[in-house]
Design a protein around this motif. Structure first.
Motif, mmCIF file in Angstrom:
data_model
loop_
_atom_site.group_PDB
_atom_site.id
_atom_site.type_symbol
_atom_site.label_atom_id
_atom_site.label_comp_id
_atom_site.label_asym_id
_atom_site.label_seq_id
_atom_site.Cartn_x
_atom_site.Cartn_y
_atom_site.Cartn_z
ATOM 1 N N ILE A 58 49.647 44.889 43.547
ATOM 2 C CA ILE A 58 48.819 43.897 42.849
ATOM 3 C C ILE A 58 47.773 43.372 43.819
ATOM 4 N N VAL A 59 46.494 43.530 43.477
ATOM 5 C CA VAL A 59 45.411 42.983 44.293
ATOM 6 C C VAL A 59 44.813 41.809 43.533
ATOM 7 N N GLY A 60 45.019 40.618 44.061
ATOM 8 C CA GLY A 60 44.536 39.406 43.405
ATOM 9 C C GLY A 60 43.880 38.480 44.397
ATOM 10 N N ASN A 61 43.837 37.203 44.082
ATOM 11 C CA ASN A 61 43.231 36.245 45.006
ATOM 12 C C ASN A 61 44.020 34.936 45.001
ATOM 13 N N GLU A 62 43.599 34.032 45.849
ATOM 14 C CA GLU A 62 44.354 32.793 46.047
ATOM 15 C C GLU A 62 44.397 31.920 44.792
ATOM 16 N N ASP A 63 43.433 32.106 43.882
ATOM 17 C CA ASP A 63 43.411 31.298 42.664
ATOM 18 C C ASP A 63 44.442 31.753 41.640
ATOM 19 N N ASN A 64 44.820 33.051 41.662
ATOM 20 C CA ASN A 64 45.616 33.548 40.533
ATOM 21 C C ASN A 64 46.897 34.290 40.898
ATOM 22 N N TYR A 65 47.221 34.419 42.181
ATOM 23 C CA TYR A 65 48.379 35.250 42.521
ATOM 24 C C TYR A 65 49.691 34.691 41.957
ATOM 25 N N MET A 66 49.785 33.380 41.821
ATOM 26 C CA MET A 66 51.015 32.805 41.275
ATOM 27 C C MET A 66 51.165 33.141 39.782
ATOM 28 N N LEU A 67 50.047 33.296 39.092
ATOM 29 C CA LEU A 67 50.109 33.694 37.682
ATOM 30 C C LEU A 67 50.667 35.108 37.558
ATOM 31 N N ILE A 84 46.497 39.565 48.658
ATOM 32 C CA ILE A 84 45.945 38.322 48.109
ATOM 33 C C ILE A 84 44.699 37.975 48.907
ATOM 34 N N GLU A 85 43.546 38.149 48.262
ATOM 35 C CA GLU A 85 42.273 37.931 48.937
ATOM 36 C C GLU A 85 41.950 36.439 49.024
#
Length: 337
Positions: A58-67, A84-85
């Motif tokens: 999973i490549v995501g970012n700090e705003d949405n990784y918990m989702l 997590i970018e």
């Protein structure tokens, strides 16, 4: 004895979904909204590819990784890798991170997390064909057989599985010309290739970016990229970085009932077809509104309501919603967060 090919499903989950504002926000973009029979596009994406029995990245970012974590937890999925970018840098670096986490011979099935595919039997056939080509070191993209002259998508000109060229989002008139020629496909943004094949091409065409990707990945801590090194990476799409330059591309023409669900007109068409949305006799409708609303003297009008915003638009202007999001974002408005 021939080694078993490992499939890695790379889920790109960093998009914002600005054309679906005010439903979609930075902290809860469209791929996490439970708009599809109680499921999100992210969940549907993961489920759709389970037939491959892949390892998840999973490549995501700090705003949405918990989702992402929350949905995977509810699905009972515990084993997956994360990147997590700190700062999203578009699709080329995102895929590069995943490819570097994989073994060179691993085959990556790369999918945005915010697309809808309804003909899953045909989708599986296309994926299996893509894997065959990927084993031959081809960089495979999925082209969608167009159902209309759509100006919101890029196009791929092809001859069978051979790519002639990529075309930018056209005008409506040019899109009609593409459709009339019969050998143009929508560019879906889905890919399949060996990790090594992709990295070799990316290194050839974007050597400086690859250096900064390596440095950022070396400093990653428990899946989190550090802002200092993440910020040095060029922001560039995989199409610009590799696919439009490489001579080693193949395309799978696909008839899989695909949509990027990137605008309210696409969302409305889907929900109306599934009878999850009620349109009046003039094609007007509301989303998220629990109050009585009556439309008089207008047609194809969409009213979208959230606790802090109301959006009213003509269905034909759905692509223009992005402009509102960008304006509010420049103002650092709480309405996009």
């Amino acid at each position: 004895m021939e080694s078993v090919t490992k499939i890695k499903h790379v889920v790109l989950s960093g998009g914002v979904g600005s054309r679906l504002w005010p439903l979609s926000r930075k902290t809860k973009p469209k791929q996490y909204l439970d708009l599809f029979s109680g499921k999100s596009l992210f969940q549907l994406c993961v489920e759709r590819n389970e037939f491959l029995n892949p390892e998840l990245i999973i490549v995501g970012n700090e705003d949405n990784y918990m989702l992402s974590r929350h949905i995977l937890d509810n699905m009972g999925i515990e084993k997956y890798s994360e990147v997590i970018e700190a700062l999203p840098k578009n699709t080329a670096p995102a895929i590069a991170f995943a490819a570097l986490l994989a073994c060179p011979e691993d085959i990556l099935m790369v999918t945005p997390s915010d697309h809808l595919i309804e003909n899953e039997e045909e989708y599986q056939k296309c994926v299996y064909r893509a894997i065959e080509l990927a084993k031959e070191n081809k960089l495979v993209t999925f082209g969608i057989k167009p159902s209309r002259a759509e100006s919101a998508y890029g196009y791929i000109e092809c001859l069978g599985e051979s790519v002639i060229g990529f075309r930018e989002k056209p005008t409506k008139a040019l899109a009609k010309e593409f459709i009339s020629k019969g050998n143009f496909l929508w560019n879906s943004g889905m890919f399949c290739f060996k990790a090594s094949a992709f990295l070799n091409e990316l290194t050839k065409f974007q050597p400086e970016m690859m250096k900064s990707v390596h440095i950022a990945l070396e400093g990653m801590k428990e899946g989190f990229l550090q802002k200092e090194t993440n910020s040095l990476i060029s922001s560039i799409s995989v199409d610009y970085a590799v696919m439009e330059k490489s001579k080693n591309i193949a395309v799978i023409p696909s008839d899989i009932r695909w949509s990027d669900m990137g605008s309210f007109d696409a969302l409305a068409d889907h929900l109306a077809e599934k009878k999850e949305l009620k349109l009046d006799e003039k094609g007007n409708f509301t989303i998220g509104c629990n109050r009585f609303v009556s439309f008089i003297g207008v047609s194809n009008v969409i009213l979208v309501e959230t606790p802090d915003a109301i959006l009213v638009l003509d269905k034909e202007s759905s692509q223009d919603v992005k402009g509102i999001f960008e304006k509010l974002d420049k103002e650092d408005s709480v309405l996009v967060k």
